[in-house]
Each structure stands twice: as structure tokens, then as C-alpha cells.
Write a protein that holds these residues in place. Structure first.
Motif, PDB file in Angstrom:
ATOM      1  N   LEU A  96       1.999  30.992  38.546  1.00  0.00           N
ATOM      2  CA  LEU A  96       2.902  32.289  38.356  1.00  0.00           C
ATOM      3  C   LEU A  96       2.275  33.392  38.178  1.00  0.00           C
ATOM      4  CD1 LEU A  96       5.591  30.248  36.146  1.00  0.00           C
ATOM      5  CD2 LEU A  96       5.890  30.846  38.509  1.00  0.00           C
ATOM      6  N   LEU A  97       1.160  33.302  37.681  1.00  0.00           N
ATOM      7  CA  LEU A  97       0.089  34.573  37.257  1.00  0.00           C
ATOM      8  C   LEU A  97      -0.489  35.315  38.876  1.00  0.00           C
ATOM      9  CD1 LEU A  97      -1.489  33.698  33.946  1.00  0.00           C
ATOM     10  CD2 LEU A  97       0.251  35.596  34.295  1.00  0.00           C
ATOM     11  N   VAL A  98      -0.935  34.344  39.448  1.00  0.00           N
ATOM     12  CA  VAL A  98      -1.320  34.514  40.619  1.00  0.00           C
ATOM     13  C   VAL A  98      -0.119  35.366  41.380  1.00  0.00           C
ATOM     14  CG1 VAL A  98      -2.186  33.611  43.009  1.00  0.00           C
ATOM     15  CG2 VAL A  98      -3.134  32.702  40.540  1.00  0.00           C
ATOM     16  N   ALA A  99       1.163  34.481  41.623  1.00  0.00           N
ATOM     17  CA  ALA A  99       2.156  35.110  42.353  1.00  0.00           C
ATOM     18  C   ALA A  99       2.690  36.634  41.813  1.00  0.00           C
ATOM     19  CB  ALA A  99       3.145  34.169  42.277  1.00  0.00           C
ATOM     20  N   ALA A 100       2.300  36.916  40.704  1.00  0.00           N
ATOM     21  CA  ALA A 100       3.004  38.162  40.023  1.00  0.00           C
ATOM     22  C   ALA A 100       1.775  39.065  40.360  1.00  0.00           C
ATOM     23  CB  ALA A 100       3.117  38.076  38.355  1.00  0.00           C
ATOM     24  N   LEU A 101       0.654  38.815  40.188  1.00  0.00           N
ATOM     25  CA  LEU A 101      -0.642  39.751  40.529  1.00  0.00           C
ATOM     26  C   LEU A 101      -1.218  40.147  41.991  1.00  0.00           C
ATOM     27  CD1 LEU A 101      -2.791  38.669  37.475  1.00  0.00           C
ATOM     28  CD2 LEU A 101      -1.365  40.799  37.620  1.00  0.00           C
ATOM     29  N   ALA A 102      -0.719  39.204  43.059  1.00  0.00           N
ATOM     30  CA  ALA A 102      -1.163  39.129  44.317  1.00  0.00           C
ATOM     31  C   ALA A 102       0.022  39.925  44.973  1.00  0.00           C
ATOM     32  CB  ALA A 102      -1.524  37.871  44.581  1.00  0.00           C
ATOM     33  N   LYS A 103      -0.621  40.605  46.043  1.00  0.00           N
ATOM     34  CA  LYS A 103       0.347  41.259  47.201  1.00  0.00           C
ATOM     35  C   LYS A 103       1.019  39.824  48.003  1.00  0.00           C
ATOM     36  CE  LYS A 103       0.626  44.075  51.068  1.00  0.00           C
ATOM     37  NZ  LYS A 103       1.606  45.302  50.890  1.00  0.00           N
ATOM     38  N   GLU A 104      -0.023  38.905  48.210  1.00  0.00           N
ATOM     39  CA  GLU A 104       0.658  37.762  48.719  1.00  0.00           C
ATOM     40  C   GLU A 104      -0.248  36.400  48.631  1.00  0.00           C
ATOM     41  OE1 GLU A 104       0.612  37.882  53.075  1.00  0.00           O
ATOM     42  OE2 GLU A 104      -0.827  39.323  53.148  1.00  0.00           O
ATOM     43  N   TRP A 105       0.057  35.158  48.625  1.00  0.00           N
ATOM     44  CA  TRP A 105      -0.797  34.160  48.431  1.00  0.00           C
ATOM     45  C   TRP A 105      -0.324  32.917  49.228  1.00  0.00           C
ATOM     46  CZ3 TRP A 105       0.176  29.296  46.104  1.00  0.00           C
ATOM     47  CH2 TRP A 105       1.322  29.173  45.490  1.00  0.00           C
ATOM     48  N   GLY A 106      -1.118  31.903  49.415  1.00  0.00           N
ATOM     49  CA  GLY A 106      -0.588  30.861  50.236  1.00  0.00           C
ATOM     50  C   GLY A 106      -1.797  29.928  50.141  1.00  0.00           C
ATOM     51  N   THR A 107      -1.727  29.014  51.120  1.00  0.00           N
ATOM     52  CA  THR A 107      -2.676  27.867  51.495  1.00  0.00           C
ATOM     53  C   THR A 107      -3.000  27.829  52.978  1.00  0.00           C
ATOM     54  OG1 THR A 107      -1.042  26.232  51.356  1.00  0.00           O
ATOM     55  CG2 THR A 107      -1.841  26.653  49.465  1.00  0.00           C
ATOM     56  N   ALA A 108      -4.211  27.053  53.340  1.00  0.00           N
ATOM     57  CA  ALA A 108      -4.438  26.900  54.557  1.00  0.00           C
ATOM     58  C   ALA A 108      -5.306  25.711  54.591  1.00  0.00           C
ATOM     59  CB  ALA A 108      -5.052  28.167  55.049  1.00  0.00           C
ATOM     60  N   PRO A 109      -5.503  24.900  55.745  1.00  0.00           N
ATOM     61  CA  PRO A 109      -6.477  23.849  55.626  1.00  0.00           C
ATOM     62  C   PRO A 109      -8.044  24.446  55.611  1.00  0.00           C
ATOM     63  CG  PRO A 109      -4.756  23.669  57.556  1.00  0.00           C
ATOM     64  CD  PRO A 109      -4.520  24.963  57.006  1.00  0.00           C
ATOM     65  N   ARG A 110      -8.829  23.842  55.064  1.00  0.00           N
ATOM     66  CA  ARG A 110      -9.980  24.214  54.826  1.00  0.00           C
ATOM     67  C   ARG A 110     -10.678  24.532  56.000  1.00  0.00           C
ATOM     68  NH1 ARG A 110     -14.336  21.438  50.413  1.00  0.00           N
ATOM     69  NH2 ARG A 110     -15.919  23.371  50.601  1.00  0.00           N
ATOM     70  N   PRO A 111     -11.284  25.421  56.432  1.00  0.00           N
ATOM     71  CA  PRO A 111     -11.992  25.364  57.897  1.00  0.00           C
ATOM     72  C   PRO A 111     -13.489  24.768  57.817  1.00  0.00           C
ATOM     73  CG  PRO A 111     -12.229  27.455  56.669  1.00  0.00           C
ATOM     74  CD  PRO A 111     -11.397  26.739  55.809  1.00  0.00           C
ATOM     75  N   GLY A 112     -13.729  23.865  58.634  1.00  0.00           N
ATOM     76  CA  GLY A 112     -14.997  23.081  58.611  1.00  0.00           C
ATOM     77  C   GLY A 112     -15.296  21.998  57.713  1.00  0.00           C
ATOM     78  N   ALA A 113     -14.169  21.632  56.568  1.00  0.00           N
ATOM     79  CA  ALA A 113     -14.451  20.817  56.059  1.00  0.00           C
ATOM     80  C   ALA A 113     -13.162  20.130  55.543  1.00  0.00           C
ATOM     81  CB  ALA A 113     -14.948  21.103  54.738  1.00  0.00           C
ATOM     82  N   PRO A 114     -13.059  18.786  54.853  1.00  0.00           N
ATOM     83  CA  PRO A 114     -11.560  18.279  54.487  1.00  0.00           C
ATOM     84  C   PRO A 114     -11.232  19.070  53.267  1.00  0.00           C
ATOM     85  CG  PRO A 114     -13.459  16.696  54.246  1.00  0.00           C
ATOM     86  CD  PRO A 114     -14.085  17.918  54.772  1.00  0.00           C
TER      87      PRO A 114
END
Length: 112
Positions: free
Chosen positions: A79-97
Motif C-alpha cells: 500500500l505504501l509502494v502504491a501510494a509513493l510510486a507513479k506505477e508498480w507491477g510484476t514481471a517474470p524474472r529475466p534469465g532466472a526463475p
């Protein structure tokens, strides 16, 4: 951050510091797999933004924002991250599990 003109005590610096701490804590608390690593990256983007990325090895455990109960000690970090960031999200980790949780913070450099 200071080398990029985002000095200690400024709103941009403090936001990046808090977001980095929350995402790193989540990776250690919820994304740790024995024998696997985690990774933290900070980068500058066009338009004066700073991107925070924290990767861990638990791709099946995606973060979710939720309202923590009054008796709970945790559960408010995203909730803090969402309030302070312009945007946030997740993605698969590149090159590793795993996954990468990222946040973009508006962070114009301090002039003068």
C-alpha cells in the motif's frame, strides 16, 4: 540517489528509500528459496524517474495489496509502494526463475 541529484531528505530520495526497503523486505520474507538469490536494481529512466526492481526466486507467489487488520503487524508495505510510486507491477524474472517486482518513482533532480 545523491549522485543522481536526488539528495537525502528530499521527497524523491525518501520515496525511493522506502519503496526499496519494502520490496526488499517482501523478497526476503515471501520470495526466499534456500540456495537461490535475490537481486536489487536501481536505474534512472527518461523524464527524471527512478526505477526500483527487486527480483526473487518465487514466481508463483505474486504480491497483492490488501488492507491489513488493525491487529496485524505487517501487510501494509505494498500500500505504501502504491501510494509513493507513479506505477508498480510484476514481471517474470529475466534469465532466472522467479519474478521481479518493480516501481517507478517521479524523481526530478534537485537544482542548485
Amino acid at each position: 540517489m545523491d549522485a543522481w541529484g536526488r539528495h537525502h531528505g528530499t521527497p524523491a530520495h525518501d520515496a525511493v528509500e522506502l519503496i526499496t526497503a519494502e520490496l526488499a523486505n517482501n523478497a526476503v520474507t515471501h520470495g526466499q528459496v534456500p540456495g537461490r538469490d535475490a537481486e536489487l536494481r536501481l536505474s534512472r529512466e527518461d523524464g527524471g524517474r527512478v526505477r526500483v526492481e527487486v527480483s526473487d526466486a518465487r514466481g508463483e507467489r505474486l504480491p497483492e495489496t490488501r488492507d491489513a487488520g488493525t491487529g496485524e503487524e505487517g501487510g501494509r508495505g505494498l500500500l505504501l509502494v502504491a501510494a509513493l510510486a507513479k506505477e508498480w507491477g510484476t514481471a517474470p524474472r529475466p534469465g532466472a526463475p522467479g519474478k521481479t517486482v518493480w516501481a517507478v518513482v517521479p524523481a526530478e533532480p534537485v537544482r542548485g
